[in-house]
Each structure stands twice: as C-alpha cells, then as structure tokens.
Scaffold this motif. Sequence first.
Motif, short mmCIF file in Angstrom:
data_model
loop_
_atom_site.label_atom_id
_atom_site.label_comp_id
_atom_site.label_asym_id
_atom_site.label_seq_id
_atom_site.Cartn_x
_atom_site.Cartn_y
_atom_site.Cartn_z
N MET A 1 0.84 -1.18 0.00
CA MET A 1 0.00 0.00 0.00
C MET A 1 0.88 1.24 0.00
SD MET A 1 -2.93 -1.27 -0.30
CE MET A 1 -4.10 0.01 -0.17
N PHE A 2 0.22 2.35 -0.19
CA PHE A 2 0.93 3.62 -0.30
C PHE A 2 0.81 4.42 0.98
CE2 PHE A 2 -0.83 2.73 -4.62
CZ PHE A 2 0.37 2.40 -5.23
N ASP A 3 1.85 5.19 1.29
CA ASP A 3 1.77 6.07 2.45
C ASP A 3 1.24 7.44 2.00
OD1 ASP A 3 3.94 7.56 1.40
OD2 ASP A 3 5.39 6.58 2.69
N GLN A 4 1.05 8.36 2.94
CA GLN A 4 0.47 9.67 2.63
C GLN A 4 1.33 10.47 1.66
OE1 GLN A 4 -2.57 10.92 3.36
NE2 GLN A 4 -2.97 8.85 4.08
N GLN A 5 2.63 10.33 1.78
CA GLN A 5 3.53 11.04 0.88
C GLN A 5 3.35 10.54 -0.56
OE1 GLN A 5 7.61 10.82 2.07
NE2 GLN A 5 8.24 12.48 0.71
N ASP A 6 3.19 9.24 -0.72
CA ASP A 6 2.94 8.66 -2.04
C ASP A 6 1.62 9.18 -2.61
OD1 ASP A 6 5.25 7.04 -2.00
OD2 ASP A 6 4.15 5.38 -1.07
N LEU A 7 0.57 9.17 -1.79
CA LEU A 7 -0.74 9.61 -2.26
C LEU A 7 -0.71 11.07 -2.71
CD1 LEU A 7 -3.00 7.89 0.43
CD2 LEU A 7 -2.40 7.05 -1.86
N ALA A 8 0.01 11.91 -1.98
CA ALA A 8 0.14 13.32 -2.36
C ALA A 8 0.90 13.45 -3.68
CB ALA A 8 0.84 14.11 -1.25
N ALA A 37 -3.00 10.61 -16.24
CA ALA A 37 -3.70 11.30 -15.16
C ALA A 37 -4.69 10.37 -14.48
CB ALA A 37 -4.41 12.54 -15.70
N ASP A 38 -5.43 9.60 -15.27
CA ASP A 38 -6.40 8.66 -14.68
C ASP A 38 -5.70 7.63 -13.81
OD1 ASP A 38 -8.49 9.96 -15.91
OD2 ASP A 38 -8.68 8.51 -17.54
N GLU A 39 -4.58 7.12 -14.29
CA GLU A 39 -3.84 6.12 -13.50
C GLU A 39 -3.29 6.74 -12.22
OE1 GLU A 39 -2.61 2.50 -12.28
OE2 GLU A 39 -3.92 2.94 -13.98
N TYR A 40 -2.76 7.96 -12.29
CA TYR A 40 -2.29 8.63 -11.07
C TYR A 40 -3.45 8.89 -10.11
CZ TYR A 40 2.51 9.41 -12.64
OH TYR A 40 3.82 9.24 -13.03
N ASP A 41 -4.63 9.25 -10.64
CA ASP A 41 -5.80 9.44 -9.77
C ASP A 41 -6.15 8.15 -9.03
OD1 ASP A 41 -6.38 12.15 -10.10
OD2 ASP A 41 -7.67 11.78 -11.84
N ARG A 42 -6.12 7.01 -9.75
CA ARG A 42 -6.39 5.72 -9.11
C ARG A 42 -5.43 5.50 -7.94
NH1 ARG A 42 -8.66 1.34 -10.86
NH2 ARG A 42 -6.88 0.04 -10.32
N ARG A 43 -4.17 5.76 -8.20
CA ARG A 43 -3.17 5.54 -7.15
C ARG A 43 -3.34 6.54 -6.00
NH1 ARG A 43 2.22 3.74 -10.49
NH2 ARG A 43 1.11 2.44 -11.99
N ALA A 44 -3.70 7.78 -6.33
CA ALA A 44 -3.92 8.78 -5.28
C ALA A 44 -5.07 8.39 -4.37
CB ALA A 44 -4.19 10.15 -5.91
N GLN A 45 -5.99 7.59 -4.88
CA GLN A 45 -7.11 7.09 -4.08
C GLN A 45 -6.77 5.80 -3.35
OE1 GLN A 45 -10.34 6.80 -6.87
NE2 GLN A 45 -10.22 8.95 -7.38
N GLY A 46 -5.50 5.39 -3.46
CA GLY A 46 -5.04 4.21 -2.74
C GLY A 46 -5.23 2.91 -3.48
N GLU A 48 -4.40 0.01 -6.22
CA GLU A 48 -3.18 -0.55 -6.79
C GLU A 48 -3.12 -0.25 -8.29
OE1 GLU A 48 -0.57 -2.07 -5.26
OE2 GLU A 48 -1.56 -1.48 -3.41
N PRO A 49 -1.93 -0.16 -8.85
CA PRO A 49 -1.79 0.07 -10.29
C PRO A 49 -2.45 -1.05 -11.09
CG PRO A 49 0.32 0.28 -9.20
CD PRO A 49 -0.64 -0.25 -8.18
N ARG A 50 -3.02 -0.68 -12.22
CA ARG A 50 -3.59 -1.69 -13.12
C ARG A 50 -2.50 -2.19 -14.05
NH1 ARG A 50 -8.18 1.25 -16.18
NH2 ARG A 50 -6.65 2.89 -15.97
#
Length: 56
Positions: A1-8, A37-46, A48-50
């Motif tokens: 999973m991603f931490d807050q810094q990753d999500l930002a 952008a869509d892929e980064y949005d997915r990751r920003a929402q926590g 996992e990458p597709r």
Amino acid sequence: MFDQQDLAYFARRAKQERERAEVAPEPAARRVHLELADEYDRRAQGQEPRPVHQRE
C-alpha cells in the motif's frame, strides 16, 4: 500500500498530466496524458496500479 507522501505525489502528478493534456498539440499526446492522469488518480485514491494490458 501507499503512504500519505505517495498519495500526495500521485495527486500532484495527476494534476500535472491534466495540465499537459490541455496544451498538448496532438490528440494522441492529449490522450496519453489523460490516461496517465487517470492512472495517477487511481493511485492517489489508494488503488493498486492496473496492469498495462488492462488499461484503455
């Protein structure tokens, strides 16, 4: 999973890719920036990458 810094970071990158799409001179380039952008949005929402083969 991603931490807050990753999500930002992912949220920031999604915004940058949308800005780049707005000024891209070619439709294909705009499409790629929006896909990124869509892929980064997915990751920003926590989420996992597709896998690449599942992206449209």
